[in-house]
Design a protein around this motif. Structure first.
Motif, PDB file in Angstrom:
ATOM      1  N   LEU A   3       0.822  -1.209   0.000  1.00  8.65           N
ATOM      2  CA  LEU A   3       0.000   0.000   0.000  1.00  8.65           C
ATOM      3  C   LEU A   3       0.858   1.261   0.000  1.00  8.65           C
ATOM      4  N   SER A   4       2.129   1.106   0.306  1.00  8.56           N
ATOM      5  CA  SER A   4       3.047   2.247   0.311  1.00  8.56           C
ATOM      6  C   SER A   4       3.543   2.596  -1.095  1.00  8.56           C
ATOM      7  N   ASP A   5       3.178   1.802  -2.090  1.00  3.98           N
ATOM      8  CA  ASP A   5       3.580   2.055  -3.476  1.00  3.98           C
ATOM      9  C   ASP A   5       2.998   3.391  -3.935  1.00  3.98           C
TER      10      ASP A   5
ATOM     11  N   LEU B  11      -6.391   2.377   1.320  1.00  3.32           N
ATOM     12  CA  LEU B  11      -5.664   3.315   0.469  1.00  3.32           C
ATOM     13  C   LEU B  11      -6.517   4.559   0.257  1.00  3.32           C
ATOM     14  N   TYR B  12      -5.915   5.714   0.522  1.00  3.20           N
ATOM     15  CA  TYR B  12      -6.578   6.989   0.266  1.00  3.20           C
ATOM     16  C   TYR B  12      -5.938   7.628  -0.954  1.00  3.20           C
ATOM     17  N   CYS B  13      -6.747   7.923  -1.957  1.00  5.23           N
ATOM     18  CA  CYS B  13      -6.251   8.507  -3.203  1.00  5.23           C
ATOM     19  C   CYS B  13      -6.709   9.966  -3.291  1.00  5.23           C
TER      20      CYS B  13
ATOM     21  N   PHE C 277      -9.961   2.860  -1.162  1.00  8.04           N
ATOM     22  CA  PHE C 277     -10.016   1.418  -1.362  1.00  8.04           C
ATOM     23  C   PHE C 277      -9.644   0.756  -0.034  1.00  8.04           C
ATOM     24  N   VAL C 278     -10.284  -0.369   0.265  1.00  8.28           N
ATOM     25  CA  VAL C 278      -9.982  -1.070   1.508  1.00  8.28           C
ATOM     26  C   VAL C 278      -9.751  -2.554   1.235  1.00  8.28           C
TER      27      VAL C 278
ATOM     28  N   GLU D 238      -2.120  11.255  -5.381  1.00 17.55           N
ATOM     29  CA  GLU D 238      -1.199  10.918  -4.304  1.00 17.55           C
ATOM     30  C   GLU D 238      -1.752   9.686  -3.597  1.00 17.55           C
ATOM     31  N   SER D 239      -0.920   8.681  -3.414  1.00 21.62           N
ATOM     32  CA  SER D 239      -1.335   7.449  -2.740  1.00 21.62           C
ATOM     33  C   SER D 239      -0.929   7.519  -1.271  1.00 21.62           C
ATOM     34  N   VAL D 240      -1.896   7.343  -0.388  1.00 15.90           N
ATOM     35  CA  VAL D 240      -1.639   7.415   1.050  1.00 15.90           C
ATOM     36  C   VAL D 240      -2.114   6.121   1.703  1.00 15.90           C
TER      37      VAL D 240
END
Length: 225
Positions: free
Chosen positions: A73-75, A136-138, A100-101, A152-154
């Protein structure tokens, strides 16, 4: 830009080709393969319509909200890739934010009958997961129009807040949209739910009993906006 459309958004390109055709009563699938027709119809309905014309199915929710474990998920490119892959957009506009979860649909559906929790962005009522969930928060950082969406991927680990809606054909509450992944503070305990009140339900039977006694179906919006 044309090359980007062809390689990364073939269905959107076919949609644009269709829009250039004269409007006729019986629409033909010009150069749209059979396996892409459902996605094409969905885009076309969203582009012309004022609201959803198809039921929000289990498959649709899983497509737009649930991811499988495996990829880190850190990608930093996770959001860009998954949003393009699953065609997350609204009338050819980029979503300003999306979640996304890693969670089972059946677990979320069961939680539709749990106690309500505060939401964000003016949504009145949400349901909240009972455990911490990885997700994942986009967040949109680039242009607002397809195909130039950049995110940004968080990575987040927290309680999932989501809304539910009443699905009349199966007579059940079902997940509708993820509202937030709330990261708890260090001082927050495990007992995060409010006391049971008149608008909270422990299970499907309790909810159905209230529906039956009221004489009229509850408004689906009672489960969240």
């Amino acid at each position: 830009m044309i090359r980007t459309l062809v390689t990364k958004h073939p269905v959107l390109l076919l949609l644009l080709v269709q829009l250039l055709q004269p409007l006729i009563p019986d629409r033909e699938y010009l150069r749209v393969s059979r396996e892409n027709r459902d996605e094409y119809d969905e885009i076309l309905a969203g582009f012309y319509g004022k609201g959803p014309t198809r039921s929000y199915t289990k498959e649709k929710f899983e497509k737009f909200s649930i991811i499988a474990p495996g990829r880190p998920l850190s990608d930093s490119s996770y959001c860009d890739d998954i949003i393009k892959e699953r065609n997350v957009q609204h009338r050819l506009n980029c979503m300003t934010e999306h979640y996304f979860v890693i969670m089972e649909y059946s677990e979320m559906q069961t939680l539709c009958y749990s106690k309500y929790a505060p939401c964000k962005n003016g949504v009145k009522k949400c349901n909240r997961s009972r455990r911490l969930v990885d997700g994942l928060y986009c967040k949109l950082t680039g242009e607002a129009k397809l195909p130039d969406c950049k995110y940004e991927s968080v990575e987040r680990r927290g309680y999932v807040l989501f809304t539910c809606r009443w699905q009349d054909d199966i007579k059940k509450l079902v997940p509708k949209k993820i509202n937030d992944i709330m990261v708890p503070s260090r001082r927050e305990g495990e007992n995060i739910y409010p006391k049971k009140g008149k608008d909270n339900f422990h299970n499907e039977e309790e909810y159905s009993l209230k529906k039956t006694n009221s004489g009229t179906p509850l408004n689906p919006r009672d489960s969240g906006a």
